[in-house]
Motif scaffolding. Structure first.
Motif, PDB file in Angstrom:
ATOM      1  N   ARG A 135       0.838  -1.198   0.000  1.00 39.66           N
ATOM      2  CA  ARG A 135       0.000   0.000   0.000  1.00 39.66           C
ATOM      3  C   ARG A 135       0.874   1.249   0.000  1.00 39.66           C
ATOM      4  O   ARG A 135       1.879   1.304   0.702  1.00 39.66           O
ATOM      5  CB  ARG A 135      -0.902   0.035   1.239  1.00 39.66           C
ATOM      6  CG  ARG A 135      -1.787  -1.186   1.423  1.00 39.66           C
ATOM      7  CD  ARG A 135      -2.754  -0.994   2.563  1.00 39.66           C
ATOM      8  NE  ARG A 135      -3.624  -2.151   2.744  1.00 39.66           N
ATOM      9  CZ  ARG A 135      -4.727  -2.134   3.471  1.00 39.66           C
ATOM     10  NH1 ARG A 135      -5.085  -1.009   4.103  1.00 39.66           N
ATOM     11  NH2 ARG A 135      -5.468  -3.203   3.596  1.00 39.66           N
ATOM     12  N   THR A 136       0.484   2.239  -0.802  1.00 41.26           N
ATOM     13  CA  THR A 136       1.137   3.544  -0.744  1.00 41.26           C
ATOM     14  C   THR A 136       0.532   4.304   0.428  1.00 41.26           C
ATOM     15  O   THR A 136      -0.638   4.692   0.397  1.00 41.26           O
ATOM     16  CB  THR A 136       0.948   4.325  -2.056  1.00 41.26           C
ATOM     17  OG1 THR A 136       1.575   3.598  -3.123  1.00 41.26           O
ATOM     18  CG2 THR A 136       1.585   5.699  -1.956  1.00 41.26           C
ATOM     19  N   MET A 137       1.334   4.510   1.482  1.00 38.07           N
ATOM     20  CA  MET A 137       0.831   5.098   2.720  1.00 38.07           C
ATOM     21  C   MET A 137       0.705   6.621   2.632  1.00 38.07           C
ATOM     22  O   MET A 137      -0.302   7.196   3.017  1.00 38.07           O
ATOM     23  CB  MET A 137       1.770   4.738   3.879  1.00 38.07           C
ATOM     24  CG  MET A 137       2.019   3.253   4.055  1.00 38.07           C
ATOM     25  SD  MET A 137       0.562   2.381   4.660  1.00 38.07           S
ATOM     26  CE  MET A 137       0.378   3.132   6.271  1.00 38.07           C
ATOM     27  N   MET A 138       1.739   7.274   2.119  1.00 43.31           N
ATOM     28  CA  MET A 138       1.776   8.733   2.061  1.00 43.31           C
ATOM     29  C   MET A 138       2.522   9.167   0.812  1.00 43.31           C
ATOM     30  O   MET A 138       3.407   8.454   0.330  1.00 43.31           O
ATOM     31  CB  MET A 138       2.475   9.305   3.311  1.00 43.31           C
ATOM     32  CG  MET A 138       1.830   8.890   4.609  1.00 43.31           C
ATOM     33  SD  MET A 138       2.825   9.340   6.057  1.00 43.31           S
ATOM     34  CE  MET A 138       1.936   8.437   7.343  1.00 43.31           C
ATOM     35  N   GLN A 139       2.177  10.344   0.306  1.00 46.01           N
ATOM     36  CA  GLN A 139       2.811  10.869  -0.899  1.00 46.01           C
ATOM     37  C   GLN A 139       3.345  12.277  -0.653  1.00 46.01           C
ATOM     38  O   GLN A 139       2.810  13.028   0.157  1.00 46.01           O
ATOM     39  CB  GLN A 139       1.814  10.886  -2.062  1.00 46.01           C
ATOM     40  CG  GLN A 139       1.285   9.511  -2.450  1.00 46.01           C
ATOM     41  CD  GLN A 139       0.430   9.557  -3.697  1.00 46.01           C
ATOM     42  OE1 GLN A 139       0.783  10.162  -4.693  1.00 46.01           O
ATOM     43  NE2 GLN A 139      -0.723   8.886  -3.644  1.00 46.01           N
ATOM     44  N   ASN A 140       4.406  12.592  -1.388  1.00 49.54           N
ATOM     45  CA  ASN A 140       4.975  13.944  -1.389  1.00 49.54           C
ATOM     46  C   ASN A 140       5.380  14.385   0.023  1.00 49.54           C
ATOM     47  O   ASN A 140       5.031  15.471   0.480  1.00 49.54           O
ATOM     48  CB  ASN A 140       3.975  14.942  -1.984  1.00 49.54           C
ATOM     49  CG  ASN A 140       4.660  16.172  -2.560  1.00 49.54           C
ATOM     50  OD1 ASN A 140       5.741  16.078  -3.142  1.00 49.54           O
ATOM     51  ND2 ASN A 140       4.055  17.321  -2.390  1.00 49.54           N
ATOM     52  N   VAL A 141       6.140  13.536   0.711  1.00 51.38           N
ATOM     53  CA  VAL A 141       6.594  13.813   2.070  1.00 51.38           C
ATOM     54  C   VAL A 141       7.999  14.418   2.010  1.00 51.38           C
ATOM     55  O   VAL A 141       8.880  13.891   1.328  1.00 51.38           O
ATOM     56  CB  VAL A 141       6.592  12.532   2.916  1.00 51.38           C
ATOM     57  CG1 VAL A 141       7.086  12.819   4.327  1.00 51.38           C
ATOM     58  CG2 VAL A 141       5.194  11.920   2.947  1.00 51.38           C
ATOM     59  N   PHE A 142       8.206  15.498   2.752  1.00 51.40           N
ATOM     60  CA  PHE A 142       9.482  16.226   2.720  1.00 51.40           C
ATOM     61  C   PHE A 142      10.502  15.562   3.638  1.00 51.40           C
ATOM     62  O   PHE A 142      10.207  15.225   4.792  1.00 51.40           O
ATOM     63  CB  PHE A 142       9.263  17.673   3.154  1.00 51.40           C
ATOM     64  CG  PHE A 142      10.504  18.524   3.107  1.00 51.40           C
ATOM     65  CD1 PHE A 142      11.031  18.930   1.895  1.00 51.40           C
ATOM     66  CD2 PHE A 142      11.148  18.927   4.273  1.00 51.40           C
ATOM     67  CE1 PHE A 142      12.168  19.723   1.839  1.00 51.40           C
ATOM     68  CE2 PHE A 142      12.281  19.715   4.235  1.00 51.40           C
ATOM     69  CZ  PHE A 142      12.793  20.109   3.009  1.00 51.40           C
ATOM     70  N   VAL A 143      11.723  15.365   3.130  1.00 51.04           N
ATOM     71  CA  VAL A 143      12.824  14.812   3.921  1.00 51.04           C
ATOM     72  C   VAL A 143      13.588  15.970   4.546  1.00 51.04           C
ATOM     73  O   VAL A 143      14.190  16.780   3.840  1.00 51.04           O
ATOM     74  CB  VAL A 143      13.769  13.962   3.045  1.00 51.04           C
ATOM     75  CG1 VAL A 143      14.953  13.458   3.867  1.00 51.04           C
ATOM     76  CG2 VAL A 143      13.013  12.801   2.419  1.00 51.04           C
ATOM     77  N   VAL A 144      13.571  16.054   5.879  1.00 50.99           N
ATOM     78  CA  VAL A 144      14.202  17.179   6.547  1.00 50.99           C
ATOM     79  C   VAL A 144      15.640  16.862   6.958  1.00 50.99           C
ATOM     80  O   VAL A 144      16.460  17.767   7.112  1.00 50.99           O
ATOM     81  CB  VAL A 144      13.363  17.634   7.767  1.00 50.99           C
ATOM     82  CG1 VAL A 144      13.378  16.604   8.862  1.00 50.99           C
ATOM     83  CG2 VAL A 144      13.837  18.980   8.295  1.00 50.99           C
ATOM     84  N   ALA A 145      15.960  15.582   7.145  1.00 48.18           N
ATOM     85  CA  ALA A 145      17.325  15.224   7.545  1.00 48.18           C
ATOM     86  C   ALA A 145      17.583  13.768   7.207  1.00 48.18           C
ATOM     87  O   ALA A 145      16.661  12.956   7.116  1.00 48.18           O
ATOM     88  CB  ALA A 145      17.536  15.469   9.043  1.00 48.18           C
ATOM     89  N   LEU A 207       9.893  18.571  -8.972  1.00 47.08           N
ATOM     90  CA  LEU A 207       8.988  19.374  -9.793  1.00 47.08           C
ATOM     91  C   LEU A 207       7.587  18.779  -9.863  1.00 47.08           C
ATOM     92  O   LEU A 207       6.714  19.336 -10.507  1.00 47.08           O
ATOM     93  CB  LEU A 207       9.560  19.512 -11.211  1.00 47.08           C
ATOM     94  CG  LEU A 207      10.972  20.088 -11.314  1.00 47.08           C
ATOM     95  CD1 LEU A 207      11.436  20.103 -12.764  1.00 47.08           C
ATOM     96  CD2 LEU A 207      11.033  21.490 -10.720  1.00 47.08           C
ATOM     97  N   ASP A 208       7.376  17.633  -9.202  1.00 52.28           N
ATOM     98  CA  ASP A 208       6.096  16.930  -9.308  1.00 52.28           C
ATOM     99  C   ASP A 208       5.503  16.756  -7.917  1.00 52.28           C
ATOM    100  O   ASP A 208       6.018  15.985  -7.099  1.00 52.28           O
ATOM    101  CB  ASP A 208       6.301  15.566  -9.966  1.00 52.28           C
ATOM    102  CG  ASP A 208       5.007  14.781 -10.081  1.00 52.28           C
ATOM    103  OD1 ASP A 208       3.935  15.376  -9.868  1.00 52.28           O
ATOM    104  OD2 ASP A 208       5.072  13.572 -10.369  1.00 52.28           O
ATOM    105  N   ASP A 209       4.417  17.478  -7.620  1.00 49.84           N
ATOM    106  CA  ASP A 209       3.749  17.333  -6.331  1.00 49.84           C
ATOM    107  C   ASP A 209       2.341  16.765  -6.494  1.00 49.84           C
ATOM    108  O   ASP A 209       1.487  16.911  -5.630  1.00 49.84           O
ATOM    109  CB  ASP A 209       3.682  18.672  -5.592  1.00 49.84           C
ATOM    110  CG  ASP A 209       2.941  19.743  -6.387  1.00 49.84           C
ATOM    111  OD1 ASP A 209       2.518  19.459  -7.521  1.00 49.84           O
ATOM    112  OD2 ASP A 209       2.791  20.869  -5.867  1.00 49.84           O
ATOM    113  N   THR A 210       2.103  16.101  -7.623  1.00 51.92           N
ATOM    114  CA  THR A 210       0.782  15.545  -7.917  1.00 51.92           C
ATOM    115  C   THR A 210       0.543  14.264  -7.125  1.00 51.92           C
ATOM    116  O   THR A 210       1.385  13.370  -7.093  1.00 51.92           O
ATOM    117  CB  THR A 210       0.648  15.239  -9.417  1.00 51.92           C
ATOM    118  OG1 THR A 210       0.932  16.415 -10.170  1.00 51.92           O
ATOM    119  CG2 THR A 210      -0.751  14.755  -9.739  1.00 51.92           C
ATOM    120  N   ALA A 211      -0.608  14.174  -6.462  1.00 49.77           N
ATOM    121  CA  ALA A 211      -0.992  12.956  -5.757  1.00 49.77           C
ATOM    122  C   ALA A 211      -1.637  11.990  -6.742  1.00 49.77           C
ATOM    123  O   ALA A 211      -2.499  12.375  -7.540  1.00 49.77           O
ATOM    124  CB  ALA A 211      -1.954  13.277  -4.622  1.00 49.77           C
TER     125      ALA A 211
END
Length: 232
Positions: A135-145, A207-211
């Motif tokens: 399952r795809t749990m989450m999309q377009n998550v920002f990596v902070v570290a 460049l792609d933030d489409t869900a």
């Protein structure tokens, strides 16, 4: 000593305690060596990005005792209000070969095994109606570290229990702790998903933030067959 000039860093304006210091907020000036304070810095790069732990007046020489390290102490200042930073552990296999960097965006994909417990057989719990699902749990998550450490594991040999078998060789497995920026409700989901399944990161284009709407996938749906696929 009066003519031996030394570089120091000073704020252009007062910096409140708890503020991440921007490069434009400080400047480099020269002072006679005898007036240079202990633990000061000669370059702007050594100060920019760190956090002031005490108020620093304009024109004051910035010293190490005034600053927190530009690591975990400064991370809380990079987390926006209403968001949370949470870490998950990935390997080269589940973390895009170790190529994920802070500032990237990723999708989080979970692999889960289902089964209805039916009792113990030969000392192990047996399950009915077993299946594996992705399952795809989450999309377009920002990596902070991204932080990584090295751990040695033992590779189990098929003949490890036989007499005269050679000791299994050791291998190195790189573990990376990837810290993600998520909404508060997602923190619990990630922690639980990490405990009951395996998480894999999928790197997105910046460049792609489409869900994308993706259905759950199991081995039968993968190959569009009616007979269950045997586990590898």
């Amino acid at each position: 000593e009066e003519v031996d000039m030394q570089n120091v860093i000073v704020p252009r304006a007062a910096i409140p305690a708890g503020t991440a210091i921007d490069q434009g907020a400080i400047q480099r000036v020269s002072v006679p060596r005898k007036y240079r304070q202990p633990q000061t810095f000669p370059t702007i790069e050594e100060v920019a990005g760190r956090v002031a732990v005490v108020p620093i007046a304009a024109g004051t020489q910035v010293s190490g005792s005034m600053l927190a390290d530009a690591g975990a102490e400064a991370l809380s200042f990079e987390v926006p209000r209403g968001r949370r930073a949470v870490a998950i552990t990935v390997t080269d296999d589940t973390g895009v070969g170790g190529l994920i960097r802070p500032g990237n965006f990723v999708d989080i994909v979970g692999t889960f095994e289902f089964g209805r417990p039916v009792g113990y057989q030969n000392g192990r719990m047996a399950y009915a109606d077993e299946k594996t699902e992705v399952r795809t749990m989450m999309q377009n998550v920002f990596v902070v570290a991204v932080n990584k450490e090295l751990r040695r594991e033992r590779v189990q040999s098929a003949t490890a229990g036989s007499a005269g078998a050679a000791q299994p060789p050791s291998r190195e497995r790189t573990l990376r702790t990837v810290t993600l920026l998520v909404e508060p409700k997602m923190v619990q989901e990630l922690i639980l998903a990490q405990n009951v399944g395996d998480l894999t990161l999928s790197l997105r284009s910046s460049l792609d933030d489409t869900a994308v709407q993706l259905p759950f996938l199991d081995p039968m749906g993968l190959l569009n067959v009616q007979i269950p696929v045997k586990p590898k």
